[in-house]
Design an enzyme around this catalytic site. Structure first.
Site, PDB file in Angstrom:
ATOM      1  N   GLU A  99      54.365 -21.015  -9.213  1.00  0.00           N
ATOM      2  CA  GLU A  99      53.627 -21.338 -10.443  1.00  0.00           C
ATOM      3  C   GLU A  99      52.887 -20.110 -10.952  1.00  0.00           C
ATOM      4  O   GLU A  99      52.260 -19.379 -10.168  1.00  0.00           O
ATOM      5  CB  GLU A  99      52.659 -22.483 -10.131  1.00  0.00           C
ATOM      6  CG  GLU A  99      52.570 -23.547 -11.179  1.00  0.00           C
ATOM      7  CD  GLU A  99      53.902 -24.254 -11.487  1.00  0.00           C
ATOM      8  OE1 GLU A  99      54.659 -23.745 -12.344  1.00  0.00           O
ATOM      9  OE2 GLU A  99      54.158 -25.301 -10.879  1.00  0.00           O
ATOM     10  N   HIS A 100      52.969 -19.892 -12.258  1.00  0.00           N
ATOM     11  CA  HIS A 100      52.344 -18.739 -12.917  1.00  0.00           C
ATOM     12  C   HIS A 100      52.858 -17.408 -12.364  1.00  0.00           C
ATOM     13  O   HIS A 100      52.152 -16.417 -12.360  1.00  0.00           O
ATOM     14  CB  HIS A 100      50.813 -18.802 -12.790  1.00  0.00           C
ATOM     15  CG  HIS A 100      50.211 -19.813 -13.723  1.00  0.00           C
ATOM     16  ND1 HIS A 100      49.984 -19.556 -15.045  1.00  0.00           N
ATOM     17  CD2 HIS A 100      49.829 -21.095 -13.508  1.00  0.00           C
ATOM     18  CE1 HIS A 100      49.460 -20.643 -15.620  1.00  0.00           C
ATOM     19  NE2 HIS A 100      49.365 -21.589 -14.716  1.00  0.00           N
ATOM     20  N   ASP A 122      56.290 -16.693 -13.220  1.00  0.00           N
ATOM     21  CA  ASP A 122      57.489 -16.354 -14.030  1.00  0.00           C
ATOM     22  C   ASP A 122      57.189 -15.178 -14.961  1.00  0.00           C
ATOM     23  O   ASP A 122      58.056 -14.343 -15.198  1.00  0.00           O
ATOM     24  CB  ASP A 122      58.070 -17.564 -14.780  1.00  0.00           C
ATOM     25  CG  ASP A 122      57.127 -18.250 -15.740  1.00  0.00           C
ATOM     26  OD1 ASP A 122      55.899 -18.008 -15.687  1.00  0.00           O
ATOM     27  OD2 ASP A 122      57.615 -19.053 -16.574  1.00  0.00           O
ATOM     28  N   GLY A 152      52.818 -31.607 -18.296  1.00  0.00           N
ATOM     29  CA  GLY A 152      53.306 -30.443 -17.558  1.00  0.00           C
ATOM     30  C   GLY A 152      54.791 -30.533 -17.258  1.00  0.00           C
ATOM     31  O   GLY A 152      55.287 -29.880 -16.346  1.00  0.00           O
ATOM     32  N   LEU A 153      55.528 -31.355 -18.013  1.00  0.00           N
ATOM     33  CA  LEU A 153      56.970 -31.492 -17.774  1.00  0.00           C
ATOM     34  C   LEU A 153      57.775 -30.736 -18.824  1.00  0.00           C
ATOM     35  O   LEU A 153      58.986 -30.873 -18.919  1.00  0.00           O
ATOM     36  CB  LEU A 153      57.378 -32.973 -17.776  1.00  0.00           C
ATOM     37  CG  LEU A 153      56.683 -33.817 -16.716  1.00  0.00           C
ATOM     38  CD1 LEU A 153      57.145 -35.256 -16.785  1.00  0.00           C
ATOM     39  CD2 LEU A 153      56.973 -33.258 -15.329  1.00  0.00           C
ATOM     40  N   SER A 188      57.893 -30.633 -22.349  1.00  0.00           N
ATOM     41  CA  SER A 188      58.606 -31.261 -23.464  1.00  0.00           C
ATOM     42  C   SER A 188      58.856 -30.244 -24.576  1.00  0.00           C
ATOM     43  O   SER A 188      59.828 -30.368 -25.320  1.00  0.00           O
ATOM     44  CB  SER A 188      57.820 -32.454 -24.000  1.00  0.00           C
ATOM     45  OG  SER A 188      56.494 -32.090 -24.239  1.00  0.00           O
ATOM     46  N   ASP A 221      60.525 -22.534 -18.078  1.00  0.00           N
ATOM     47  CA  ASP A 221      60.757 -23.875 -18.622  1.00  0.00           C
ATOM     48  C   ASP A 221      62.062 -23.950 -19.406  1.00  0.00           C
ATOM     49  O   ASP A 221      62.868 -24.869 -19.221  1.00  0.00           O
ATOM     50  CB  ASP A 221      59.601 -24.285 -19.548  1.00  0.00           C
ATOM     51  CG  ASP A 221      58.274 -24.268 -18.823  1.00  0.00           C
ATOM     52  OD1 ASP A 221      58.274 -24.131 -17.589  1.00  0.00           O
ATOM     53  OD2 ASP A 221      57.237 -24.382 -19.497  1.00  0.00           O
ATOM     54  N   TYR A 267      45.650 -19.931 -20.450  1.00  0.00           N
ATOM     55  CA  TYR A 267      46.983 -19.461 -20.061  1.00  0.00           C
ATOM     56  C   TYR A 267      47.165 -18.008 -20.503  1.00  0.00           C
ATOM     57  O   TYR A 267      47.551 -17.132 -19.712  1.00  0.00           O
ATOM     58  CB  TYR A 267      48.064 -20.340 -20.700  1.00  0.00           C
ATOM     59  CG  TYR A 267      49.449 -20.027 -20.202  1.00  0.00           C
ATOM     60  CD1 TYR A 267      50.019 -20.754 -19.165  1.00  0.00           C
ATOM     61  CD2 TYR A 267      50.188 -18.966 -20.737  1.00  0.00           C
ATOM     62  CE1 TYR A 267      51.285 -20.446 -18.684  1.00  0.00           C
ATOM     63  CE2 TYR A 267      51.445 -18.647 -20.269  1.00  0.00           C
ATOM     64  CZ  TYR A 267      51.994 -19.402 -19.246  1.00  0.00           C
ATOM     65  OH  TYR A 267      53.242 -19.086 -18.761  1.00  0.00           O
TER      66      TYR A 267
HETATM   67  C1  GLA Z   1      53.985 -23.230 -18.338  1.00  0.00           C
HETATM   68  C2  GLA Z   1      54.774 -22.056 -18.921  1.00  0.00           C
HETATM   69  C3  GLA Z   1      55.732 -21.467 -17.883  1.00  0.00           C
HETATM   70  C4  GLA Z   1      55.029 -21.163 -16.573  1.00  0.00           C
HETATM   71  C5  GLA Z   1      54.170 -22.347 -16.125  1.00  0.00           C
HETATM   72  C6  GLA Z   1      53.311 -22.012 -14.934  1.00  0.00           C
HETATM   73  O1  GLA Z   1      54.829 -24.294 -18.053  1.00  0.00           O
HETATM   74  O2  GLA Z   1      55.500 -22.467 -20.050  1.00  0.00           O
HETATM   75  O3  GLA Z   1      56.360 -20.321 -18.400  1.00  0.00           O
HETATM   76  O4  GLA Z   1      54.268 -19.991 -16.674  1.00  0.00           O
HETATM   77  O5  GLA Z   1      53.310 -22.815 -17.154  1.00  0.00           O
HETATM   78  O6  GLA Z   1      54.107 -21.701 -13.847  1.00  0.00           O
END
Ligand code: GLA
Length: 388
Positions: free
Chosen positions: A36-37, A39, A126-127, A129, A173, A223
């Site tokens: 997570e975080h 990418d 957090g899925l 969309s 994503d 973010y």
């Molecule tokens: C969101 C962002 C992704 C990623 C996640 C955290 O979903 O769109 O690119 O950074 O947060 O892992």
């Protein structure tokens, strides 16, 4: 479940535009097992597409205006393809304008479409969309106008649209939405965009999402700030260790060595990133070897880092992970996605899923007075043509 969605989308198209749509596209949301975080920090991630989708119906309309109808919102939007794309107050419309903007910039030729769409991906959970929206619309135009664009370039264009809308996101994503494969997770190298599929076999455990049902407004600004903090931290690392090319080459010792040169926040962010990148490879190896308990512990470790060092959690998510730690049937749990609300991802002993959901819902209601929702995860195909 998706059959009803497809029917509704088709019916709405026929009502709105008076013809049967020739093209139907399904575009999924995603989960992420771990990573997570990272990418946008040249790390690895382990996402998968799920069976919750946005359904789109399309038909050429032989004009230079696209007409898009959001069934769930009962809102309509028209885009004049010859005008300059502009951001708009109705956020959902911007993802469509963004795709058109970048398709035009890429020199691809297309005309106006009529389009309806409807979703069963919970919004703000957090899925992802929004990635499903970008990739589904793009895939639909590609199918209707037969232009050549690779899956990888579709993901990259979706990401650009998301940046234009205002979140400086990584590639995870959109990549997961486009490349998803039934019963597989993908280990994606976010630096080279090479990836490999791995069996999503969690042996005696089930993947369950628990939706905190909160979305804190901090999300976008926090973010983007995290991303800047990481850039600042990496710059300092590189100044001190010039041979470093990306975060993935860094060791935790190197981070500790420059601690005094970093602000306390930047130090914590960088420390988290280096450790999380290492955890993804361990997690993938554990999954391949069927060591699901090891994988579960890594999920707990990630949550700890996201909460204390990366600081993207919130009281509700911390509480949900806390309940999981206190329950022997749950061997791993963490917040999933960008944070500040949305879902936790949990590994629950098979047979205990319903008991855990009920118990946690009661605890959560008592502590926060909020309803806890649960989603069983089915790992499914990426963005694809249903008809056309
Ligand atoms: C969101 C962002 C992704 C990623 C996640 C955290 O979903 O769109 O690119 O950074 O947060 O892992």
């Amino acid at each position: 479940m998706n059959e009803i969605l497809i029917k509704n989308t088709t019916n709405a198209f026929e009502e709105k535009f008076g013809t049967e749509p020739k093209t139907i596209v399904l575009s999924p949301g995603r989960i992420n097992i771990i990573g997570e975080h990272v990418d946008y920090n040249d790390g690895y991630v382990l996402p998968a597409a799920i069976d919750k989708v946005i359904c789109f119906a399309f038909e050429k309309n032989n004009s230079t205006t696209s007409k898009i109808f959001a069934i769930d919102l009962d809102e309509e939007f028209e885009i004049d393809l010859n005008s300059e794309m502009k951001l708009n107050n109705a956020i959902w419309t911007n993802y469509f304008s963004g795709i058109i903007k970048y398709l035009k910039e890429a020199g691809l030729s297309f005309e106006g479409v009529n389009c309806t769409f409807s979703s069963n991906i919970p919004i703000g959970s957090g899925l992802s969309s929004s990635a499903a929206l970008e990739c589904g619309f793009l895939f639909g135009l590609k199918s209707v106008f037969n232009f050549e664009i690779s899956k990888k370039d579709m993901a990259l264009m979706g990401q650009k649209a998301e940046h234009w809308v205002g979140i400086n996101c990584g590639i995870m994503d959109q990549f997961a939405s486009v490349h998803g494969k039934k019963d597989k997770v993908m280990k994606l190298d976010c630096n080279t965009l090479e990836f490999s599929y791995h069996d999503a076999n969690f042996s005696d455990y089930s993947l369950v999402l628990l939706d905190s049902n909160v979305k804190h407004s901090l999300f976008t600004s926090a973010y983007n700030t995290r991303r800047e903090e990481c850039e600042e931290g990496f710059k300092m690392l590189k100044e001190n260790f010039p041979s470093l090319k990306t975060f993935r080459d860094c060791t935790t010792d190197q981070v500790v060595e420059i601690k005094d040169k970093l602000s306390p926040n930047v130090y914590k962010r960088v420390d988290y990133v280096v450790k999380e990148i290492a955890r993804v490879s361990l997690a993938c190896a554990a999954l391949d070897a069927g060591n699901i308990e090891v994988l579960g512990q890594l999920l707990f470790d990630t949550h700890e880092g996201l909460s204390k060092d990366y600081e993207v959690s919130c009281a509700e998510l911390d509480a949900l992970v806390g309940y999981a730690k206190d329950d022997a049937s749950v061997i791993g749990s963490r917040l999933m996605g960008g944070g500040f609300g949305g879902c936790t991802i949990n590994l629950i002993k098979k047979g205990q899923e319903e008991a855990v959901k009920e118990k946690f819902a009661a605890l959560y209601d008592k502590e926060f007075g909020i309803e806890l929702k649960a989603y069983d995860v089915k790992i499914s195909e990426g963005t694809s043509l249903y008809k056309g």
